[in-house]
Design a protein around this motif. Structure first.
Motif, PDB file in Angstrom:
ATOM      1  N   ALA A 133       0.719  -1.161   0.438  1.00 45.61           N
ATOM      2  CA  ALA A 133       0.290   0.168  -0.193  1.00 45.61           C
ATOM      3  C   ALA A 133       1.341   1.078  -0.618  1.00 45.61           C
ATOM      4  O   ALA A 133       0.080   2.512  -0.717  1.00 45.61           O
ATOM      5  N   LEU A 134       2.041   1.305   0.705  1.00 45.01           N
ATOM      6  CA  LEU A 134       2.555   2.441   0.932  1.00 45.01           C
ATOM      7  C   LEU A 134       3.318   2.588  -0.549  1.00 45.01           C
ATOM      8  O   LEU A 134       3.710   3.614  -0.832  1.00 45.01           O
ATOM      9  N   LEU A 135       3.823   1.359  -1.361  1.00 45.57           N
ATOM     10  CA  LEU A 135       4.659   1.678  -2.215  1.00 45.57           C
ATOM     11  C   LEU A 135       3.957   2.393  -3.459  1.00 45.57           C
ATOM     12  O   LEU A 135       4.198   3.025  -4.217  1.00 45.57           O
ATOM     13  N   GLU A 136       2.524   2.058  -3.656  1.00 48.59           N
ATOM     14  CA  GLU A 136       1.673   2.106  -4.869  1.00 48.59           C
ATOM     15  C   GLU A 136       1.283   3.711  -4.514  1.00 48.59           C
ATOM     16  O   GLU A 136       1.078   4.472  -4.939  1.00 48.59           O
ATOM     17  N   GLU A 165       5.434  -8.732  -6.807  1.00 50.40           N
ATOM     18  CA  GLU A 165       4.721  -8.939  -7.670  1.00 50.40           C
ATOM     19  C   GLU A 165       4.488  -7.231  -8.647  1.00 50.40           C
ATOM     20  O   GLU A 165       4.845  -7.059  -9.913  1.00 50.40           O
ATOM     21  N   PHE A 166       4.054  -6.751  -7.287  1.00 52.71           N
ATOM     22  CA  PHE A 166       3.381  -4.767  -7.682  1.00 52.71           C
ATOM     23  C   PHE A 166       4.568  -4.393  -8.394  1.00 52.71           C
ATOM     24  O   PHE A 166       4.346  -3.550  -9.500  1.00 52.71           O
ATOM     25  N   VAL A 167       5.923  -4.430  -7.505  1.00 50.92           N
ATOM     26  CA  VAL A 167       6.552  -3.962  -8.164  1.00 50.92           C
ATOM     27  C   VAL A 167       6.994  -4.187  -9.555  1.00 50.92           C
ATOM     28  O   VAL A 167       7.879  -3.227 -10.480  1.00 50.92           O
ATOM     29  N   LYS A 168       6.987  -5.580 -10.027  1.00 50.96           N
ATOM     30  CA  LYS A 168       7.384  -6.372 -10.536  1.00 50.96           C
ATOM     31  C   LYS A 168       7.213  -5.655 -12.119  1.00 50.96           C
ATOM     32  O   LYS A 168       7.462  -5.599 -12.968  1.00 50.96           O
ATOM     33  N   THR A 169       5.432  -5.629 -12.126  1.00 52.62           N
ATOM     34  CA  THR A 169       4.513  -5.360 -12.987  1.00 52.62           C
ATOM     35  C   THR A 169       4.503  -3.877 -13.104  1.00 52.62           C
ATOM     36  O   THR A 169       4.525  -3.764 -14.589  1.00 52.62           O
ATOM     37  N   ASN A 170       4.187  -3.424 -12.364  1.00 52.74           N
ATOM     38  CA  ASN A 170       3.953  -1.627 -12.951  1.00 52.74           C
ATOM     39  C   ASN A 170       5.341  -0.942 -12.631  1.00 52.74           C
ATOM     40  O   ASN A 170       5.633  -0.092 -13.444  1.00 52.74           O
ATOM     41  N   TYR A 171       6.750  -0.967 -12.378  1.00 56.66           N
ATOM     42  CA  TYR A 171       7.965  -0.141 -12.470  1.00 56.66           C
ATOM     43  C   TYR A 171       9.311  -1.439 -12.753  1.00 56.66           C
ATOM     44  O   TYR A 171       9.809  -2.238 -11.648  1.00 56.66           O
ATOM     45  N   PRO A 172       9.392  -1.717 -14.068  1.00 60.53           N
ATOM     46  CA  PRO A 172      10.148  -2.715 -14.337  1.00 60.53           C
ATOM     47  C   PRO A 172      11.278  -2.278 -14.445  1.00 60.53           C
ATOM     48  O   PRO A 172      12.679  -2.546 -14.283  1.00 60.53           O
ATOM     49  N   GLN A 173      11.266  -0.658 -14.363  1.00 59.04           N
ATOM     50  CA  GLN A 173      12.618   0.415 -14.372  1.00 59.04           C
ATOM     51  C   GLN A 173      13.403   0.413 -13.463  1.00 59.04           C
ATOM     52  O   GLN A 173      14.186   0.719 -13.179  1.00 59.04           O
TER      53      GLN A 173
END
Length: 340
Positions: free
Chosen positions: A17-20, A49-57
């Motif tokens: 939630a904080l990362l989002e 998975e959230f980071v992998k999916t939304n922020y591949p950079q």
């Protein structure tokens, strides 16, 4: 001239939630030679998975266990190459130009090892935030406090701390450190797990002659309490235990044990206060902190180096008792303290 390389490293544990909420702002950071890293402490939610999916950079480094703040960062930063590390909490909102002013300041003086920006409260951005505010100080007995925050009194920002000054410690919520000095002292002490490990790090660096600086030209906004709530007895245990450990590790022997005796005596008053308030869990946390400290005296003694300097000789040390000044003299603002 090439800008120094900077790695912003966010340590995450079950903080999707904080990362989002806050990663989008970090992505917009304005600095040319920058890498962004999320280090994950074996989260069991969907953070990775959230980071992998939304922020591949963003580079992901995943620990095999929840090692806490101190050891978690040590393991992640072993795999990061950069001139500067920025340890950034996952619950910190950043504006675009929050990096450059701090790096420029640190580049101006080779003796500056660590710096922090102005840290304000994300929920009310006119106020300083509890964990860091405008730079950290230590009192006569080793109690930490900040410009802009004495115990539960947090000031509004009216520009009263817009001066660049040397402090005693920088907040781990947004801590800038030269990688060379991080490696020189071995980073954060893993035995702290969490809380006050950044004070220990800064004190070890100060004992080696380095400076810790507050930079008012950059500010960030910290939610606070993202990992452990202030009303959690475990946080009380960590704070009481770790505060004693930093005294043992960093003070000269001629000074350390006298001050530790005084601190444990003051802690007894806190223990009694908790007991009289019916907060038995917190009283037990103080007992547990003292027991653990005494149990690990020998182990912590081995961490001492030949560079213990009385902290009255360090910039950022307050020569009186902040406990007495706050609770007895009723001083509420940093500007009211007599520091000379």
């Amino acid at each position: 001239m090439t800008e120094p390389s900077v790695a912003v490293v966010i340590l995450n544990w079950n903080g999707q939630a904080l990362l989002e909420k806050f990663l989008p702002g970090v992505i917009e950071s304005q600095y040319n030679n920058l890498q962004l890293i999320v280090g994950d402490n074996a989260s069991t939610d969907n953070s990775v998975e959230f980071v992998k999916t939304n922020y591949p950079q963003i580079r992901l480094i995943i620990n095999d266990h929840n090692y806490g703040f101190a050891e978690g960062y040590r393991k992640i930063l072993e795999q990061v190459e950069a001139d500067y590390y920025i340890l950034l909490n996952s619950d910190v909102e950043v504006p675009p130009n929050w990096i450059q002013p701090v790096i420029d300041l640190m580049q101006s003086d080779p003796t500056i090892a660590v710096a922090q920006p102005k840290i304000k409260w994300q929920k009310k951005k006119t106020e300083f935030e509890y964990a860091g505010a405008a730079g950290g100080f230590l009192d006569l007995h080793g109690y930490p406090f900040c410009r802009g925050r004495l115990f539960d009194t947090v000031e509004s920002d009216h520009g009263q701390y817009n001066d660049t000054v040397e402090i005693f410690w920088a907040s781990g919520a947004a801590l800038f450190i030269k990688s060379k000095q991080w490696k020189e002292v071995g980073g954060l002490d893993p035995d702290f797990f969490a809380h006050m490990e950044e004070i220990d790090l800064c004190w070890r660096l100060k004992n080696l002659g380095y400076k810790i600086i507050y930079c008012p030209d950059a500010e960030v906004y910290h939610v606070g309490g993202g990992t452990l709530d202030a009303n959690n007895p475990y946080k009380t245990y960590l704070n009481f235990r770790n505060n004693l450990i930093i005294l043992q590790k960093n003070l000269p022997l001629s000074d350390a044990y006298f001050r530790i005796f005084i601190r444990m005596s003051i802690d007894f008053i806190a223990w009694l206060h908790f007991l009289l308030q019916g907060k038995t869990d917190f009283a037990f946390a103080v007992n547990k902190a003292h027991f653990h400290f005494l149990k690990t005296l020998t182990a912590n003694a081995k961490k001492r180096t030949s560079k213990q300097i009385s902290f009255q000789k360090h910039t950022g040390q307050y020569p009186s008792s902040i406990v007495y000044d706050y609770f007895i003299r009723k001083i509420r603002f940093f500007s009211q303290l007599k520091r000379n």
